[in-house]
Design a protein around this motif. Structure first.
Motif, PDB file in Angstrom:
ATOM      1  N   UNK A 159     -13.660  25.620   7.725  1.00 22.97           N
ATOM      2  CA  UNK A 159     -14.837  25.076   8.365  1.00 22.97           C
ATOM      3  C   UNK A 159     -14.823  23.548   8.363  1.00 22.97           C
ATOM      4  N   UNK A 160     -15.605  22.957   9.269  1.00 21.11           N
ATOM      5  CA  UNK A 160     -15.565  21.502   9.431  1.00 21.11           C
ATOM      6  C   UNK A 160     -16.190  20.752   8.271  1.00 21.11           C
ATOM      7  N   UNK A 161     -17.147  21.362   7.560  1.00 21.08           N
ATOM      8  CA  UNK A 161     -17.779  20.690   6.414  1.00 21.08           C
ATOM      9  C   UNK A 161     -16.793  20.541   5.255  1.00 21.08           C
ATOM     10  N   UNK A 162     -16.095  21.621   4.938  1.00 17.29           N
ATOM     11  CA  UNK A 162     -15.114  21.574   3.857  1.00 17.29           C
ATOM     12  C   UNK A 162     -13.980  20.611   4.193  1.00 17.29           C
ATOM     13  N   UNK A 163     -13.589  20.603   5.442  1.00 17.10           N
ATOM     14  CA  UNK A 163     -12.541  19.685   5.877  1.00 17.10           C
ATOM     15  C   UNK A 163     -12.946  18.233   5.616  1.00 17.10           C
ATOM     16  N   UNK A 164     -14.174  17.880   5.952  1.00 15.39           N
ATOM     17  CA  UNK A 164     -14.651  16.509   5.745  1.00 15.39           C
ATOM     18  C   UNK A 164     -14.655  16.138   4.265  1.00 15.39           C
ATOM     19  N   UNK A 165     -15.056  17.065   3.410  1.00 15.87           N
ATOM     20  CA  UNK A 165     -15.054  16.805   1.975  1.00 15.87           C
ATOM     21  C   UNK A 165     -13.662  16.526   1.444  1.00 15.87           C
TER      22      UNK A 165
END
Length: 392
Positions: A159-165
């Protein structure tokens, strides 16, 4: 400054280039996600990317002044840390105005990091007495390759949220480790331009060099902002496959940039720029005429091979203009280059919504071809040995 300290500083600034490219590359696979999250048209996405560029360009003249007064190291230290952390704001936005604010903030510190790390690389060149700008940009391309290549896969899986983290954590740790080893350059006395004048430099050649930077950077920005969408919407590629366009582009750029300093030392800046322009033009033309995602990706890779050493040569020429500090010359070249990129995204989006992306990439191939006629303007890139070296 000792050669050992200069060598260590060379790798420290290379790490900054890697992080900056990694952040940009990580943003590329997030673009189709942003389109889906906010249900954006090509024109709306173009305006959003325009906002991103506004943040970067707005701080560049200020950074040139700060670098001239305090040196590139302190500016780069602050910009790199904030830039690494600011990526998180891109995925935390839930409303379009929040996304606009996050892009302005991220773009501003990405731009501040860009100009300060290029100015520091010029200082390293002067300290070592040899070219390192192309290989420094090679680390930028390598970072873009890693960021874009891993980004598409990580977004699909986690997912894009985990990627950003993951992006924020990796970039922050790397800059904190390397920033203490940056070199301190000798700053001009009496003004940023080295002649005691306040304000903008008076040497007209630095502005013309900035125009060449613009012609080189516009096609590169078009691939960053639109290649993934081109493959996804017009060729039916998936998210991971679409992200390969910028991945292949960055990967081929990295390879050529690591060879670029040797090529430049052998052939000179002017001839290297001409040869690069020919390859870049052919690649961009092929990307616009490609019948499939795979062939388009190969063409983008060829274009990356050509563009690879064009921007580093122009930046080195700007940073080595006679009578100018690296910060002064670099701020002018980067501001002009990125200012043109402000207009391009919205214009590309407006045209693509009506004609598709093919005419756009064909037009950019003509722009790259025009650089061939302007190659003589980068002769100052070959004057590293006669410039003052960095300080202790």
């Amino acid at each position: 400054m000792s050669s050992r300290n200069a060598s260590i500083g060379r790798w420290a600034v290379a790490a900054c280039f890697f992080v900056n490219g990694f952040m940009v590359g990580s943003w590329a696979p997030q673009i189709p996600v942003v389109v889906s999250r906010f249900e954006l048209s090509e024109s709306a996405l173009g305006l959003l990317i325009l906002v991103f560029g506004c943040g970067a360009v707005a701080v560049m003249p200020l950074c040139g002044y700060l670098i001239g007064r305090f040196g590139s190291r302190i500016v780069l230290r602050i910009a790199a840390v904030v830039c690494a952390l600011s990526f998180g704001g891109l995925v935390g936005a839930t409303m379009i105005w929040q996304m606009v604010a996050a892009l302005i903030f991220f773009g501003a510190f990405l731009g501040a990091m860009d100009i300060s790390m290029n100015a520091n690389a010029v200082a390293v060149e002067r300290s070592l007495g040899r070219a390192v700008m192309s290989s420094s940009h090679g680390f930028w391309s390598l970072g873009g390759f890693v960021g874009a290549g891993a980004g598409g896969l990580l977004i699909e899986r986690y997912g894009y949220m985990a990627h950003a983290g993951m992006v924020v954590a990796f970039a922050f740790v790397l800059v904190v480790i390397t920033l203490p080893f940056l070199i301190v350059e000798t700053r001009s006395v009496g003004g940023e331009d080295g002649h005691g004048h306040k304000g903008m430099p008076r040497n007209p050649m630095v502005y013309v060099t900035g125009l060449v930077a613009l012609f080189c950077m516009l096609p590169e920005g078009a691939i960053l902002d639109w290649a993934a969408l081109y493959l996804r919407q017009e060729m039916g590629a998936g998210i991971a496959e679409a992200s390969l366009a910028f991945t292949a582009f960055s990967g081929s750029m990295a390879i050529m940039r690591f060879a670029g300093d040797r090529l430049r030392n052998r052939f000179g800046a002017v001839r290297t720029l001409r040869y690069s322009g020919i390859v870049a033009t052919i690649g961009m033309l092929g990307a616009g005429l490609a019948p499939s995602p795979m062939l388009a990706t190969i063409a983008f890779a060829l274009s990356g091979m050509g563009i690879a050493n064009m921007v580093p040569i122009v930046f080195s020429a700007a940073g080595n203009q006679p009578g100018l500090s690296p910060g002064a010359g670099m701020s002018v070249a980067t501001t002009i280059g990125y200012s043109g990129m402000l207009v391009a995204p919205s214009l590309v989006g407006f045209i693509a919504e009506r004609t598709g992306f093919v005419p756009i990439f064909l037009a950019f191939s003509l722009l790259l071809a025009s650089v061939l006629m302007l190659a003589n303007l980068v002769r100052s890139a070959d004057t590293i040995a006669v410039q003052p070296a960095g300080g202790a």
